[in-house]
Design a protein around this motif. Structure first.
Motif, PDB file in Angstrom:
ATOM      1  N   PHE A 291       0.827  -1.210   0.000  1.00 53.24           N
ATOM      2  CA  PHE A 291       0.000   0.000   0.000  1.00 53.24           C
ATOM      3  C   PHE A 291       0.863   1.261   0.000  1.00 53.24           C
ATOM      4  O   PHE A 291       0.538   2.257  -0.645  1.00 53.24           O
ATOM      5  CB  PHE A 291      -0.943  -0.003   1.205  1.00 53.24           C
ATOM      6  CG  PHE A 291      -1.991   1.071   1.153  1.00 53.24           C
ATOM      7  CD1 PHE A 291      -3.082   0.963   0.312  1.00 53.24           C
ATOM      8  CD2 PHE A 291      -1.879   2.205   1.949  1.00 53.24           C
ATOM      9  CE1 PHE A 291      -4.047   1.961   0.254  1.00 53.24           C
ATOM     10  CE2 PHE A 291      -2.838   3.209   1.905  1.00 53.24           C
ATOM     11  CZ  PHE A 291      -3.926   3.083   1.054  1.00 53.24           C
ATOM     12  N   GLY A 292       1.959   1.227   0.756  1.00 53.77           N
ATOM     13  CA  GLY A 292       2.890   2.354   0.714  1.00 53.77           C
ATOM     14  C   GLY A 292       2.596   3.495   1.655  1.00 53.77           C
ATOM     15  O   GLY A 292       3.120   4.601   1.473  1.00 53.77           O
ATOM     16  N   ALA A 293       1.791   3.265   2.696  1.00 52.12           N
ATOM     17  CA  ALA A 293       1.555   4.305   3.704  1.00 52.12           C
ATOM     18  C   ALA A 293       2.734   4.369   4.667  1.00 52.12           C
ATOM     19  O   ALA A 293       3.582   3.474   4.708  1.00 52.12           O
ATOM     20  CB  ALA A 293       0.271   4.008   4.474  1.00 52.12           C
ATOM     21  N   ARG A 294       2.786   5.445   5.443  1.00 52.03           N
ATOM     22  CA  ARG A 294       3.763   5.547   6.525  1.00 52.03           C
ATOM     23  C   ARG A 294       3.179   4.806   7.726  1.00 52.03           C
ATOM     24  O   ARG A 294       2.278   5.309   8.398  1.00 52.03           O
ATOM     25  CB  ARG A 294       4.013   7.011   6.877  1.00 52.03           C
ATOM     26  CG  ARG A 294       4.508   7.848   5.699  1.00 52.03           C
ATOM     27  CD  ARG A 294       4.646   9.294   6.111  1.00 52.03           C
ATOM     28  NE  ARG A 294       5.071  10.132   4.986  1.00 52.03           N
ATOM     29  CZ  ARG A 294       5.912  11.155   5.078  1.00 52.03           C
ATOM     30  NH1 ARG A 294       6.423  11.493   6.249  1.00 52.03           N
ATOM     31  NH2 ARG A 294       6.244  11.865   4.016  1.00 52.03           N
ATOM     32  N   VAL A 295       3.672   3.620   7.973  1.00 58.70           N
ATOM     33  CA  VAL A 295       3.111   2.780   9.031  1.00 58.70           C
ATOM     34  C   VAL A 295       3.716   3.175  10.377  1.00 58.70           C
ATOM     35  O   VAL A 295       4.936   3.265  10.519  1.00 58.70           O
ATOM     36  CB  VAL A 295       3.373   1.288   8.744  1.00 58.70           C
ATOM     37  CG1 VAL A 295       2.815   0.419   9.872  1.00 58.70           C
ATOM     38  CG2 VAL A 295       2.741   0.895   7.409  1.00 58.70           C
ATOM     39  N   PHE A 296       2.839   3.448  11.360  1.00 65.29           N
ATOM     40  CA  PHE A 296       3.323   3.855  12.676  1.00 65.29           C
ATOM     41  C   PHE A 296       2.899   2.861  13.740  1.00 65.29           C
ATOM     42  O   PHE A 296       2.022   2.014  13.538  1.00 65.29           O
ATOM     43  CB  PHE A 296       2.877   5.282  13.023  1.00 65.29           C
ATOM     44  CG  PHE A 296       1.390   5.488  13.133  1.00 65.29           C
ATOM     45  CD1 PHE A 296       0.727   5.380  14.342  1.00 65.29           C
ATOM     46  CD2 PHE A 296       0.640   5.844  12.007  1.00 65.29           C
ATOM     47  CE1 PHE A 296      -0.638   5.607  14.444  1.00 65.29           C
ATOM     48  CE2 PHE A 296      -0.726   6.079  12.091  1.00 65.29           C
ATOM     49  CZ  PHE A 296      -1.370   5.955  13.316  1.00 65.29           C
ATOM     50  N   ASP A 297       3.538   2.975  14.885  1.00 70.48           N
ATOM     51  CA  ASP A 297       3.374   2.017  15.971  1.00 70.48           C
ATOM     52  C   ASP A 297       2.046   2.220  16.699  1.00 70.48           C
ATOM     53  O   ASP A 297       1.720   3.329  17.122  1.00 70.48           O
ATOM     54  CB  ASP A 297       4.538   2.182  16.956  1.00 70.48           C
ATOM     55  CG  ASP A 297       4.495   1.180  18.100  1.00 70.48           C
ATOM     56  OD1 ASP A 297       3.885   0.113  17.925  1.00 70.48           O
ATOM     57  OD2 ASP A 297       5.072   1.481  19.155  1.00 70.48           O
ATOM     58  N   ALA A 298       1.289   1.123  16.833  1.00 71.97           N
ATOM     59  CA  ALA A 298       0.075   1.141  17.653  1.00 71.97           C
ATOM     60  C   ALA A 298       0.153   0.094  18.747  1.00 71.97           C
ATOM     61  O   ALA A 298      -0.837  -0.166  19.435  1.00 71.97           O
ATOM     62  CB  ALA A 298      -1.159   0.908  16.788  1.00 71.97           C
ATOM     63  N   ALA A 299       1.331  -0.521  18.897  1.00 73.51           N
ATOM     64  CA  ALA A 299       1.585  -1.510  19.948  1.00 73.51           C
ATOM     65  C   ALA A 299       0.460  -2.550  20.000  1.00 73.51           C
ATOM     66  O   ALA A 299       0.074  -3.090  18.979  1.00 73.51           O
ATOM     67  CB  ALA A 299       1.778  -0.809  21.289  1.00 73.51           C
ATOM     68  N   GLY A 300      -0.085  -2.815  21.179  1.00 76.58           N
ATOM     69  CA  GLY A 300      -1.077  -3.873  21.336  1.00 76.58           C
ATOM     70  C   GLY A 300      -2.513  -3.396  21.276  1.00 76.58           C
ATOM     71  O   GLY A 300      -3.418  -4.092  21.769  1.00 76.58           O
TER      72      GLY A 300
END
Length: 331
Positions: A291-300
């Motif tokens: 997809f090419g989005a900027r993937v960020f951390d959402a943890a659990g």
């Protein structure tokens, strides 16, 4: 069969992928089509006044707009109470409080509202929250808590911020036919574009606007993206946007995406098919490399946990809103 029989074996039939999709999805959709109307029929419509007339939104008319919508919510509360629905009456009455700032309010049916937290006329960073399925006036308190959590997180880092909780469309039910299609998103997309355009008439020039789109709300944001006057679009708990890639959204906004490890939406098939003139499914997974989005951390985070105070996802959503991309922790 006798040895030496040379009769040809029957060919193994392999169904076309689209037919397989239809066989998988149609029973579920047809079942939901029966269940949902029966469930909805048990709850009669709640009377409410028509919405207050829209005025040209400017900094000088903002407080009059808030007051008109609070009065409308108070009248809706009285009508709901007289109708024998104390739950809706309480929800409406809460929105009629002098401390609440409503840009729009419509108490009819499932209900819609647009609420502002903060001072739009001085905000340099604005987040617009777009909710997913099962969000209505009856469940609005949950949506408000998400907006309030984000606002509190933002004000820890910056003074001139605002959060807008935009319940500006009829969301689908989680169990039903519409949640698997783009129908509600296609209805909502032009409204969201128009709202963001209207929002810019009361905010300072150059204000940074981020759309934070949860679950089915990310489908709305995906359909609205072309021509949407926003700087960032963050997709959380997203089943997809119907676009094959971030570039295919055709927007100048930076595209972000996150999914917590506890989110059941990870099990939703990322397919898209046209069935009988309706688009079913939402395509490429927004957190996938394809997809090419900027993937960020959402943890659990679970599906409802992206705005939980103290969470990695909330901290990152605040950083996106504050236009601090270098501080966003990646997933």
């Amino acid at each position: 069969m006798p040895v030496g029989n040379t009769a040809p074996r029957p060919k193994t039939h392999r169904p076309h992928p689209l037919r397989a999709v239809r066989r998988t999805l149609l029973p579920a959709l047809l079942t939901a089509a029966v269940v949902v109307p029966l469930a909805g029929a048990a709850r009669p419509g709640i009377p409410a006044p028509p919405p207050a007339p829209l005025t040209t939104l400017t900094p000088s008319t903002l407080h009059a707009t808030y007051e008109a919508n609070r009065e409308n919510a108070a009248e809706a509360a009285r009508m709901a109470a007289a109708h024998g629905d104390p739950h809706r009456a309480a929800a409406d009455q809460a929105l009629a409080s002098p401390s609440r700032h409503l840009l729009t309010f419509d108490g009819r049916g499932e209900g819609q509202a647009t609420e502002v937290l903060g001072d739009l006329t001085h905000a340099q960073h604005i987040a617009v929250l777009v909710p997913g399925s099962d969000t209505s006036l009856d469940t609005y308190a949950r949506f408000h808590r998400a907006a309030a959590s984000l606002y509190e997180e933002l004000t820890r880092h910056h003074t001139h911020v605002a959060v807008v909780a935009w319940l500006g469309y009829e969301t689908p039910a989680t169990v039903g036919t519409t949640v698997a299609t783009t129908t509600r998103a296609d209805e909502a997309a032009p409204r969201l574009r128009a709202f963001v355009h209207r929002l810019h008439t009361v905010t300072p020039a150059g204000a940074h606007v981020s759309l934070l789109c949860h679950s089915y709300g990310s489908v709305v944001c995906g359909r609205a993206a072309p021509g949407l006057d926003a700087d960032d679009i963050a997709l959380v708990g997203s089943p997809g946007t119907t676009a094959d890639s971030a570039a295919a959204l055709h927007t100048r906004a930076r595209i972000w995406a996150a999914r917590g490890t506890g989110d059941w939406v990870a099990d939703v098939p990322h397919i898209r098919a046209d069935l009988f003139g309706t688009t079913v499914g939402f395509g490429t997974d927004p957190v996938s490399p394809a997809f090419g989005a900027r993937v960020f951390d959402a943890a659990g985070a679970d599906h409802s946990g992206y705005f939980t105070p103290g969470s990695a996802s909330l901290a990152n959503l605040a950083r996106i809103t504050l236009d601090a991309p270098s501080e966003v922790t990646r997933g």
